[in-house]
Design a protein around this motif. Sequence first.
Motif, short mmCIF file in Angstrom:
data_model
loop_
_atom_site.label_atom_id
_atom_site.label_comp_id
_atom_site.label_asym_id
_atom_site.label_seq_id
_atom_site.Cartn_x
_atom_site.Cartn_y
_atom_site.Cartn_z
N TYR A 200 24.80 26.10 -15.28
CA TYR A 200 24.31 27.07 -16.27
C TYR A 200 23.29 26.43 -17.21
O TYR A 200 22.23 27.01 -17.48
CB TYR A 200 25.49 27.63 -17.05
CG TYR A 200 25.13 28.65 -18.09
CD1 TYR A 200 24.76 29.94 -17.73
CD2 TYR A 200 25.16 28.33 -19.45
CE1 TYR A 200 24.43 30.89 -18.68
CE2 TYR A 200 24.85 29.28 -20.41
CZ TYR A 200 24.47 30.56 -20.03
OH TYR A 200 24.14 31.50 -20.98
N ARG A 201 23.61 25.25 -17.68
CA ARG A 201 22.66 24.55 -18.56
C ARG A 201 21.33 24.31 -17.83
O ARG A 201 20.26 24.49 -18.41
CB ARG A 201 23.25 23.20 -19.01
CG ARG A 201 24.40 23.30 -19.98
CD ARG A 201 24.94 21.90 -20.29
NE ARG A 201 26.05 21.92 -21.25
CZ ARG A 201 25.91 21.91 -22.55
NH1 ARG A 201 24.70 21.87 -23.09
NH2 ARG A 201 26.96 21.91 -23.34
N ALA A 202 21.42 23.89 -16.58
CA ALA A 202 20.20 23.63 -15.81
C ALA A 202 19.41 24.91 -15.59
O ALA A 202 18.17 24.90 -15.64
CB ALA A 202 20.56 22.99 -14.47
N GLY A 203 20.10 26.02 -15.36
CA GLY A 203 19.42 27.29 -15.16
C GLY A 203 18.73 27.79 -16.41
O GLY A 203 17.66 28.40 -16.34
N LEU A 204 19.32 27.52 -17.56
CA LEU A 204 18.67 27.87 -18.83
C LEU A 204 17.42 27.01 -19.04
O LEU A 204 16.38 27.50 -19.53
CB LEU A 204 19.63 27.66 -20.00
CG LEU A 204 20.77 28.66 -20.18
CD1 LEU A 204 21.71 28.20 -21.28
CD2 LEU A 204 20.22 30.05 -20.50
N ALA A 205 17.52 25.74 -18.69
CA ALA A 205 16.42 24.80 -18.94
C ALA A 205 15.25 24.99 -17.99
O ALA A 205 14.09 24.78 -18.37
CB ALA A 205 16.94 23.36 -18.84
N ASP A 206 15.53 25.39 -16.75
CA ASP A 206 14.47 25.51 -15.75
C ASP A 206 14.76 26.72 -14.84
O ASP A 206 15.10 26.56 -13.67
CB ASP A 206 14.38 24.23 -14.92
CG ASP A 206 13.25 24.26 -13.90
OD1 ASP A 206 12.29 25.03 -14.10
OD2 ASP A 206 13.36 23.55 -12.87
N PRO A 207 14.64 27.92 -15.38
CA PRO A 207 15.07 29.11 -14.63
C PRO A 207 14.14 29.46 -13.47
O PRO A 207 12.92 29.44 -13.61
CB PRO A 207 15.05 30.21 -15.70
CG PRO A 207 14.05 29.75 -16.71
CD PRO A 207 14.17 28.25 -16.73
N ARG A 208 14.75 29.78 -12.32
CA ARG A 208 14.00 30.25 -11.16
C ARG A 208 15.00 30.81 -10.15
O ARG A 208 16.19 30.49 -10.20
CB ARG A 208 13.20 29.11 -10.52
CG ARG A 208 14.03 27.95 -9.98
CD ARG A 208 13.14 26.85 -9.41
NE ARG A 208 13.92 25.79 -8.78
CZ ARG A 208 14.44 24.77 -9.40
NH1 ARG A 208 14.27 24.65 -10.70
NH2 ARG A 208 15.14 23.86 -8.74
N PRO A 209 14.53 31.63 -9.21
CA PRO A 209 15.43 32.18 -8.20
C PRO A 209 15.80 31.15 -7.14
O PRO A 209 15.10 30.14 -6.97
CB PRO A 209 14.62 33.33 -7.59
CG PRO A 209 13.19 32.92 -7.79
CD PRO A 209 13.16 32.17 -9.09
N ALA A 210 16.88 31.42 -6.41
CA ALA A 210 17.32 30.54 -5.32
C ALA A 210 16.74 31.05 -4.02
O ALA A 210 17.18 32.08 -3.49
CB ALA A 210 18.85 30.51 -5.26
N LEU A 211 15.73 30.36 -3.51
CA LEU A 211 15.06 30.75 -2.27
C LEU A 211 15.65 29.93 -1.13
O LEU A 211 15.46 28.71 -1.05
CB LEU A 211 13.56 30.51 -2.39
CG LEU A 211 12.87 31.17 -3.60
CD1 LEU A 211 11.39 30.82 -3.63
CD2 LEU A 211 13.08 32.67 -3.59
N LEU A 212 16.35 30.59 -0.23
CA LEU A 212 17.14 29.87 0.76
C LEU A 212 16.30 29.16 1.81
O LEU A 212 16.78 28.21 2.44
CB LEU A 212 18.11 30.82 1.45
CG LEU A 212 19.18 31.47 0.55
CD1 LEU A 212 20.28 32.06 1.40
CD2 LEU A 212 19.77 30.46 -0.43
N ASP A 213 15.08 29.61 2.03
CA ASP A 213 14.25 28.93 3.03
C ASP A 213 13.26 27.96 2.39
O ASP A 213 12.39 27.44 3.06
CB ASP A 213 13.51 29.95 3.91
CG ASP A 213 12.78 31.00 3.09
OD1 ASP A 213 12.80 30.91 1.85
OD2 ASP A 213 12.21 31.93 3.69
N GLN A 214 13.43 27.71 1.08
CA GLN A 214 12.53 26.78 0.40
C GLN A 214 13.32 25.78 -0.45
O GLN A 214 13.51 24.64 -0.05
CB GLN A 214 11.53 27.55 -0.46
CG GLN A 214 10.57 28.42 0.34
CD GLN A 214 9.51 29.08 -0.52
OE1 GLN A 214 9.07 28.55 -1.54
NE2 GLN A 214 9.08 30.26 -0.10
N SER A 215 13.81 26.22 -1.60
CA SER A 215 14.44 25.29 -2.54
C SER A 215 15.93 25.12 -2.34
O SER A 215 16.52 24.17 -2.85
CB SER A 215 14.18 25.78 -3.98
OG SER A 215 14.66 27.10 -4.16
#
Length: 350
Positions: free
Chosen positions: A132-147
């Motif tokens: 949660y902390r990481a998502g607040l600090a650097d928010p982005r979607p979870a792309l299953l074929d990339q990141s």
Amino acid sequence: MSFRKDNAAYEAWLRTQCDVVARDLTEKHARMKDSPFLFLRATYFRFAKTIPKLLPDLMDAPTVLSVGDLHLENFGTWRDAEGRLVWGVNDFDEAAVMPYPLDLVRLAASIRLAPPGPLGKQAAADAVLKGYRAGLADPRPALLDQSHIWMLRYALDADNKSKKFWHDIAKLKKAEPPKKVIRALTKSLPEDAEDIQFRRRTAGGGSLGRPRYVAIAQWRGGRLLREAKALVPSAWVWAHDSKAASSHFLTIATAKYRAPDPFLDTRAHFIVRRLAPDSRKIELGKKAGSAVNANLMWTMGYDLGAIHAAGSPGADKLLADLTKRPRGWLNDAAKTAAAAVTRDYEEWVG
């Protein structure tokens, strides 16, 4: 107030918001007896009503547009406008403005109530909070074929899920939706779609009882599906006598750090979306406990952080509040919430 009284009051209110499907509500009542985990899934209204008294120390936290009914099985996959396979929270029916820790507590409580797995409850709560902390600090979607390639095993057809999906669709019974729903579903299909048929669908946990319809059409050599599910105000509104002028569903589902399904929309007080083997909620079922590993819990927390980061008051204030919370607060709060769910479950089955 007892759970049964709250349940009756909520269902009476729900009948003022949509044409409740009685047989689906009966099925919901039966499913609620299966386990405390499934009971939690079906009873967000009770969580919304009781959590202020259960955890008063959390109610002064900054408020943010939140998921509301967050739990282990409120995640799924879809394709965004660029055809990328995305994973994340995929049900925002209960979205409302509330203290931000409540989403974290409900997710962590669902972990405690899931079948036992290899990861301890404290470790799971810690992983959620770190994500949660990481998502607040650097928010982005979870792309299953990339990141997020490592997550593909949770989403792809490892055990014939596509076959089961189409088998379940074939079993849906014919229906005659209201004209406004027929128009909404038809409008969401390609103009040259053919042989459009309508079916009734029973699915979900907390949303059982709300009418759902599926349009099945032929288009360029294959089948297309669209679903329409009744859109009602969040149970948070019911629990706190709020006067919500409109639903927050689309606001949160299509917010800044999401990669939304381009077919997701609200029309005629229904949620319209694409259904497909790769555009669905991921049901963990009896494997829910074994799925609780540190990486997945971190990623669930991360996705929630990205959702909250898009709203007011902003990520910086949420992170600042988190630093004031004592060590272990989330696990302690989840333990309290899970115990309350278990008591309600025992009342229901007793």
